[in-house]
Design an enzyme around this catalytic site. Structure first.
Site, PDB file in Angstrom:
ATOM      1  N   LYS A 177       0.836  -1.195   0.000  1.00  0.00           N
ATOM      2  CA  LYS A 177       0.000   0.000   0.000  1.00  0.00           C
ATOM      3  C   LYS A 177       0.880   1.259   0.000  1.00  0.00           C
ATOM      4  O   LYS A 177       1.795   1.391   0.814  1.00  0.00           O
ATOM      5  CB  LYS A 177      -0.907   0.020   1.230  1.00  0.00           C
ATOM      6  CG  LYS A 177      -1.982  -1.059   1.215  1.00  0.00           C
ATOM      7  CD  LYS A 177      -3.023  -0.810   0.140  1.00  0.00           C
ATOM      8  CE  LYS A 177      -4.182  -1.792   0.215  1.00  0.00           C
ATOM      9  NZ  LYS A 177      -5.212  -1.535  -0.814  1.00  0.00           N
TER      10      LYS A 177
ATOM     11  N   ASP B 124      -0.291  -0.716  -4.657  1.00  0.00           N
ATOM     12  CA  ASP B 124      -1.669  -0.218  -4.699  1.00  0.00           C
ATOM     13  C   ASP B 124      -1.689   1.176  -4.093  1.00  0.00           C
ATOM     14  O   ASP B 124      -1.533   1.344  -2.881  1.00  0.00           O
ATOM     15  CB  ASP B 124      -2.603  -1.145  -3.924  1.00  0.00           C
ATOM     16  CG  ASP B 124      -4.064  -0.725  -4.037  1.00  0.00           C
ATOM     17  OD1 ASP B 124      -4.349   0.254  -4.761  1.00  0.00           O
ATOM     18  OD2 ASP B 124      -4.916  -1.363  -3.398  1.00  0.00           O
TER      19      ASP B 124
ATOM     20  N   GLU C 289      -1.541  -0.585  -9.055  1.00  0.00           N
ATOM     21  CA  GLU C 289      -3.001  -0.584  -9.020  1.00  0.00           C
ATOM     22  C   GLU C 289      -3.544   0.815  -8.698  1.00  0.00           C
ATOM     23  O   GLU C 289      -3.105   1.453  -7.739  1.00  0.00           O
ATOM     24  CB  GLU C 289      -3.459  -1.584  -7.953  1.00  0.00           C
ATOM     25  CG  GLU C 289      -4.951  -1.753  -7.832  1.00  0.00           C
ATOM     26  CD  GLU C 289      -5.313  -2.826  -6.809  1.00  0.00           C
ATOM     27  OE1 GLU C 289      -6.497  -2.879  -6.418  1.00  0.00           O
ATOM     28  OE2 GLU C 289      -4.425  -3.601  -6.403  1.00  0.00           O
TER      29      GLU C 289
ATOM     30  N   ASP D   4      -8.782  -0.301 -10.611  1.00  0.00           N
ATOM     31  CA  ASP D   4      -9.568  -0.885  -9.519  1.00  0.00           C
ATOM     32  C   ASP D   4     -10.809  -0.046  -9.283  1.00  0.00           C
ATOM     33  O   ASP D   4     -11.884  -0.319  -9.805  1.00  0.00           O
ATOM     34  CB  ASP D   4      -8.720  -1.007  -8.254  1.00  0.00           C
ATOM     35  CG  ASP D   4      -9.498  -1.597  -7.077  1.00  0.00           C
ATOM     36  OD1 ASP D   4     -10.641  -2.058  -7.260  1.00  0.00           O
ATOM     37  OD2 ASP D   4      -8.965  -1.597  -5.958  1.00  0.00           O
TER      38      ASP D   4
END
Length: 367
Positions: free
Chosen positions: A162, A191, A219, A244
């Site tokens: 993350k 992400d 992402e 996403d």
């Protein structure tokens, strides 16, 4: 076999460690469980967690939508008339995709039981087992490196990192610290949860390419509605870009695919509104030569089991992000998918394979 009743239950399960992204911090997994009972006694289960910053839904809105809108729309309908059934569910209300997903997966649980098949076989049966990644929450670089090292030691060979919080240089330091600690062998995917601008995305990805950080994919680097910006990032970097939050519906996927704005699509049942629509998104992506990942929110094994069965059933789904149950302080049910580290297997039981006696006992204590 007709739908006889639809019941909802609220649950809350603590996480053993806070889950942190660019959008939120979660310490408790809250959900609405759905129980669909058919006239022959067949029971199907579904789940919907509130994810305010992504779907816009709360526990209260999910519960209201299911009980006051979706339940009346499907009661008395026949399971074998599945096209009519899912049409009634999908068009009963605009949005509210998590509420729809919970009912949808409960219906698919019933349908596959009716056909005496595990759900993944009912849907296509492509994989007998799958492997999940493990997510490294966004923290200070040293903490993230230590966490990543522990997950690798625990047997996870794909890490989902993350980023998107604080400044872009700190995100680069985060990945550098992780690569230094775990080496080049583990697969790393990032992400950003919409946390970067277009310029930041291109700068950061190019710099990580130059530093040989060997990133598998990035992402949702930019805000969900900026499809043009997402395409700019894709067109100006070598690292694959995955959409996403930009893709909830079939129409969203069509827009991404027609504009060639992403290299991959992350399908989540809570965004799509359930398995019925998720199948259509995957089929559309496959027709365009675009592979998909299936991910999840912070859910228990009810919702994750449904997502994993769907993912395992399809050839075009090549990546799996189902670590949420491993983050819970306790498992609130028996049955469903089985975790052995990163390995996920499916039982021979029909449907989702959830043991309802254990689940009902826990739910009865909370209502």
């Amino acid at each position: 076999m007709d739908i006889q009743s639809v019941d909802t239950y609220s649950i809350a399960v603590p996480l053993h460690t806070p889950f942190k992204t660019a959008l939120r911090t979660v310490t408790v997994a809250e959900s609405i469980f759905v129980k669909v009972t058919c006239t022959d006694g067949t029971i199907g289960w579904g789940e919907a967690p509130p994810t305010h910053v992504i779907t816009g839904e709360s526990l209260a809105s999910i519960k209201y939508t299911i009980e006051s809108i979706l339940k009346p729309a499907i009661l008395g309908k026949r399971l074998v008339e599945r096209e009519r059934l899912f049409e009634s569910l999908h068009y009963a209300v605009v949005g509210n995709t998590s509420a729809k997903a919970a009912v949808d997966m409960a219906l698919y649980d019933c349908l596959s039981q009716m056909c005496s098949l595990p759900l993944y076989q009912f849907l296509g049966g492509y994989h007998e087992s799958i492997e999940t990644d493990y997510t490294v929450s966004v923290n200070e670089p040293d903490q993230m490196a230590a966490d990543a090292s522990q997950y690798v030691a625990n047997g996870f060979n794909v890490l989902k990192i993350k980023v998107g919080k604080d400044d872009i240089e700190k995100d680069i330091k985060r990945i550098g610290a992780i690569r230094e600690r775990v080496g080049q062998d583990p697969l790393i995917r990032l992400d950003a949860n919409q946390g970067w601008s277009v310029k930041e995305s291109i700068y950061a990805i190019r710099k990580m390419e130059d530093l040989n950080f060997d990133i598998e994919l990035v992402e949702q680097p930019v805000i969900a509605h900026d499809i043009q910006g997402l395409k700019q990032v894709k067109d100006h970097t070598f690292t694959p870009i995955m959409a996403d939050e930009s893709v909830f519906s079939v129409q969203d996927a069509k827009r991404i695919l027609q504009t060639e704005s992403a290299d991959l699509i992350n399908i989540k049942l809570m965004k799509a509104g359930g398995i019925d629509q998720a199948l259509k998104i995957n089929q559309l992506a496959e027709a365009h030569g675009i592979p998909c990942m299936v991910g999840s929110m912070i859910e228990t094994k009810v919702g994750i089991s449904a997502a994993a069965h769907f993912a395992a059933s399809q050839k075009n789904i090549t990546r799996f992000d189902f670590d949420a149950p491993l983050m819970l302080a306790e498992d609130p049910l028996d049955g469903g998918i089985d975790f052995q580290g990163r390995h996920i297997s499916f039982s021979a039981k029909n449907g989702l394979g959830i043991t309802t006696i254990r689940l009902e006992r826990i739910l009865s204590q909370q209502t």
